[in-house]
Design a protein around this motif. Sequence first.
Motif, PDB file in Angstrom:
ATOM      1  N   SER A 104       0.816  -1.218   0.000  1.00  0.00           N
ATOM      2  CA  SER A 104       0.000   0.000   0.000  1.00  0.00           C
ATOM      3  C   SER A 104       0.847   1.264   0.000  1.00  0.00           C
ATOM      4  CB  SER A 104      -0.951   0.002   1.194  1.00  0.00           C
ATOM      5  OG  SER A 104      -0.227  -0.112   2.403  1.00  0.00           O
ATOM      6  N   SER A 105       2.060   1.197   0.546  1.00  0.00           N
ATOM      7  CA  SER A 105       2.974   2.340   0.474  1.00  0.00           C
ATOM      8  C   SER A 105       4.405   1.821   0.589  1.00  0.00           C
ATOM      9  CB  SER A 105       2.689   3.364   1.573  1.00  0.00           C
ATOM     10  OG  SER A 105       3.021   2.848   2.841  1.00  0.00           O
ATOM     11  N   ALA A 106       5.296   2.544  -0.053  1.00  0.00           N
ATOM     12  CA  ALA A 106       6.711   2.162  -0.021  1.00  0.00           C
ATOM     13  C   ALA A 106       7.567   3.407  -0.156  1.00  0.00           C
ATOM     14  CB  ALA A 106       7.015   1.176  -1.151  1.00  0.00           C
ATOM     15  N   ASN A 107       8.495   3.585   0.774  1.00  0.00           N
ATOM     16  CA  ASN A 107       9.499   4.638   0.663  1.00  0.00           C
ATOM     17  C   ASN A 107      10.783   4.107   1.288  1.00  0.00           C
ATOM     18  OD1 ASN A 107       9.454   5.165   3.504  1.00  0.00           O
ATOM     19  ND2 ASN A 107       7.636   6.422   3.221  1.00  0.00           N
ATOM     20  N   ASN A 108      11.774   4.938   1.414  1.00  0.00           N
ATOM     21  CA  ASN A 108      13.070   4.465   1.911  1.00  0.00           C
ATOM     22  C   ASN A 108      13.010   3.889   3.314  1.00  0.00           C
ATOM     23  OD1 ASN A 108      14.255   5.180  -0.465  1.00  0.00           O
ATOM     24  ND2 ASN A 108      14.980   7.151   0.270  1.00  0.00           N
ATOM     25  N   SER A 109      12.111   4.386   4.145  1.00  0.00           N
ATOM     26  CA  SER A 109      12.133   3.975   5.546  1.00  0.00           C
ATOM     27  C   SER A 109      11.039   2.982   5.929  1.00  0.00           C
ATOM     28  CB  SER A 109      12.033   5.202   6.447  1.00  0.00           C
ATOM     29  OG  SER A 109      10.819   5.889   6.194  1.00  0.00           O
ATOM     30  N   GLU A 110       9.965   2.883   5.157  1.00  0.00           N
ATOM     31  CA  GLU A 110       8.867   2.012   5.573  1.00  0.00           C
ATOM     32  C   GLU A 110       8.097   1.441   4.391  1.00  0.00           C
ATOM     33  OE1 GLU A 110       4.847   3.088   7.669  1.00  0.00           O
ATOM     34  OE2 GLU A 110       6.415   2.893   9.194  1.00  0.00           O
ATOM     35  N   ILE A 111       7.805   0.160   4.476  1.00  0.00           N
ATOM     36  CA  ILE A 111       6.965  -0.532   3.495  1.00  0.00           C
ATOM     37  C   ILE A 111       5.745  -1.012   4.258  1.00  0.00           C
ATOM     38  CG2 ILE A 111       6.842  -2.445   1.850  1.00  0.00           C
ATOM     39  CD1 ILE A 111       9.115  -0.512   1.194  1.00  0.00           C
ATOM     40  N   THR A 112       4.552  -0.732   3.739  1.00  0.00           N
ATOM     41  CA  THR A 112       3.345  -1.261   4.364  1.00  0.00           C
ATOM     42  C   THR A 112       2.558  -2.065   3.344  1.00  0.00           C
ATOM     43  OG1 THR A 112       2.115   0.778   3.913  1.00  0.00           O
ATOM     44  CG2 THR A 112       3.121   0.588   6.071  1.00  0.00           C
ATOM     45  N   ALA A 113       1.860  -3.073   3.852  1.00  0.00           N
ATOM     46  CA  ALA A 113       1.069  -3.946   2.990  1.00  0.00           C
ATOM     47  C   ALA A 113      -0.225  -4.293   3.703  1.00  0.00           C
ATOM     48  CB  ALA A 113       1.843  -5.212   2.664  1.00  0.00           C
ATOM     49  N   VAL A 114      -1.280  -4.510   2.910  1.00  0.00           N
ATOM     50  CA  VAL A 114      -2.577  -4.874   3.457  1.00  0.00           C
ATOM     51  C   VAL A 114      -2.892  -6.297   3.025  1.00  0.00           C
ATOM     52  CG1 VAL A 114      -5.026  -4.321   3.519  1.00  0.00           C
ATOM     53  CG2 VAL A 114      -3.351  -2.475   3.364  1.00  0.00           C
ATOM     54  N   GLY A 115      -3.134  -7.157   4.011  1.00  0.00           N
ATOM     55  CA  GLY A 115      -3.466  -8.551   3.750  1.00  0.00           C
ATOM     56  C   GLY A 115      -4.593  -9.009   4.644  1.00  0.00           C
ATOM     57  N   ARG A 116      -4.760 -10.301   4.740  1.00  0.00           N
ATOM     58  CA  ARG A 116      -5.875 -10.848   5.524  1.00  0.00           C
ATOM     59  C   ARG A 116      -5.764 -10.519   7.012  1.00  0.00           C
ATOM     60  NH1 ARG A 116      -3.288 -16.594   5.034  1.00  0.00           N
ATOM     61  NH2 ARG A 116      -2.330 -16.690   7.091  1.00  0.00           N
ATOM     62  N   ASP A 117      -4.539 -10.242   7.489  1.00  0.00           N
ATOM     63  CA  ASP A 117      -4.329  -9.917   8.894  1.00  0.00           C
ATOM     64  C   ASP A 117      -4.283  -8.421   9.151  1.00  0.00           C
ATOM     65  OD1 ASP A 117      -4.195 -12.636   9.395  1.00  0.00           O
ATOM     66  OD2 ASP A 117      -2.018 -12.691   9.298  1.00  0.00           O
ATOM     67  N   GLY A 118      -4.697  -7.618   8.174  1.00  0.00           N
ATOM     68  CA  GLY A 118      -4.660  -6.177   8.321  1.00  0.00           C
ATOM     69  C   GLY A 118      -3.410  -5.575   7.720  1.00  0.00           C
ATOM     70  N   VAL A 119      -2.961  -4.471   8.303  1.00  0.00           N
ATOM     71  CA  VAL A 119      -1.806  -3.745   7.772  1.00  0.00           C
ATOM     72  C   VAL A 119      -0.532  -4.273   8.420  1.00  0.00           C
ATOM     73  CG1 VAL A 119      -0.712  -1.478   7.584  1.00  0.00           C
ATOM     74  CG2 VAL A 119      -3.184  -1.689   7.344  1.00  0.00           C
ATOM     75  N   SER A 120       0.450  -4.546   7.601  1.00  0.00           N
ATOM     76  CA  SER A 120       1.755  -4.990   8.087  1.00  0.00           C
ATOM     77  C   SER A 120       2.795  -3.936   7.761  1.00  0.00           C
ATOM     78  CB  SER A 120       2.161  -6.304   7.406  1.00  0.00           C
ATOM     79  OG  SER A 120       1.254  -7.327   7.697  1.00  0.00           O
ATOM     80  N   HIS A 121       3.681  -3.666   8.699  1.00  0.00           N
ATOM     81  CA  HIS A 121       4.821  -2.787   8.468  1.00  0.00           C
ATOM     82  C   HIS A 121       6.000  -3.721   8.226  1.00  0.00           C
ATOM     83  CE1 HIS A 121       2.431   0.652   9.590  1.00  0.00           C
ATOM     84  NE2 HIS A 121       1.960  -0.096  10.571  1.00  0.00           N
ATOM     85  N   LEU A 122       6.560  -3.657   7.033  1.00  0.00           N
ATOM     86  CA  LEU A 122       7.489  -4.673   6.583  1.00  0.00           C
ATOM     87  C   LEU A 122       8.945  -4.219   6.541  1.00  0.00           C
ATOM     88  CD1 LEU A 122       5.463  -5.800   3.437  1.00  0.00           C
ATOM     89  CD2 LEU A 122       5.336  -6.765   5.733  1.00  0.00           C
ATOM     90  N   THR A 123       9.823  -5.164   6.763  1.00  0.00           N
ATOM     91  CA  THR A 123      11.217  -5.007   6.397  1.00  0.00           C
ATOM     92  C   THR A 123      11.402  -5.868   5.151  1.00  0.00           C
ATOM     93  OG1 THR A 123      11.867  -6.796   7.874  1.00  0.00           O
ATOM     94  CG2 THR A 123      12.060  -4.575   8.729  1.00  0.00           C
ATOM     95  N   ILE A 124      12.432  -5.595   4.398  1.00  0.00           N
ATOM     96  CA  ILE A 124      12.671  -6.303   3.142  1.00  0.00           C
ATOM     97  C   ILE A 124      13.779  -7.333   3.334  1.00  0.00           C
ATOM     98  CG2 ILE A 124      13.430  -6.046   0.739  1.00  0.00           C
ATOM     99  CD1 ILE A 124      10.720  -4.825   1.183  1.00  0.00           C
ATOM    100  N   ALA A 125      13.556  -8.528   2.835  1.00  0.00           N
ATOM    101  CA  ALA A 125      14.592  -9.556   2.807  1.00  0.00           C
ATOM    102  C   ALA A 125      14.941  -9.803   1.345  1.00  0.00           C
ATOM    103  CB  ALA A 125      14.077 -10.839   3.450  1.00  0.00           C
ATOM    104  N   ALA A 126      16.220  -9.804   1.039  1.00  0.00           N
ATOM    105  CA  ALA A 126      16.677 -10.029  -0.335  1.00  0.00           C
ATOM    106  C   ALA A 126      18.050 -10.678  -0.282  1.00  0.00           C
ATOM    107  CB  ALA A 126      16.743  -8.701  -1.099  1.00  0.00           C
TER     108      ALA A 126
END
Length: 121
Positions: free
Chosen positions: A23-45
């Motif tokens: 739902s949003s992505a910038n240098n400091s925070e990635i957020t996503a909306v799924g079945r459990d609501g909103v998640s504040h994500l870190t990136i694994a690569a």
Amino acid sequence: MWIAKNITKRNQAKSNCINAAISSANNSEITAVGRDGVSHLTIAAPSGISFSPKIDENAVVLKTESGDVCVGTIMDRVNPNDCPLPGELFLSNKNGTATIKLMADGKIEICGDVTINGKSV
């Protein structure tokens, strides 16, 4: 059949991986909306690779004890030529106008404007 269904149900209940829309992505925070609501994500690569998913892209989110982690996104390939063969790596920018393909035979295919050490090639 009954045994297979019950094993499948049990394994699905234990899953700690979900699909969520970015739902949003910038240098400091990635957020996503799924079945459990909103998640504040870190990136694994993989080491040496840094990415930020596009808005509305479907992310694969792994639930961990220390927080939710985006381990990648669901690939949406429009062009079958973009699909790498086994042993190949394909990179593209947001709209696909710049691409790099590391081919299994050792060749490198680059599409887009190329700059090396600040100079256009």
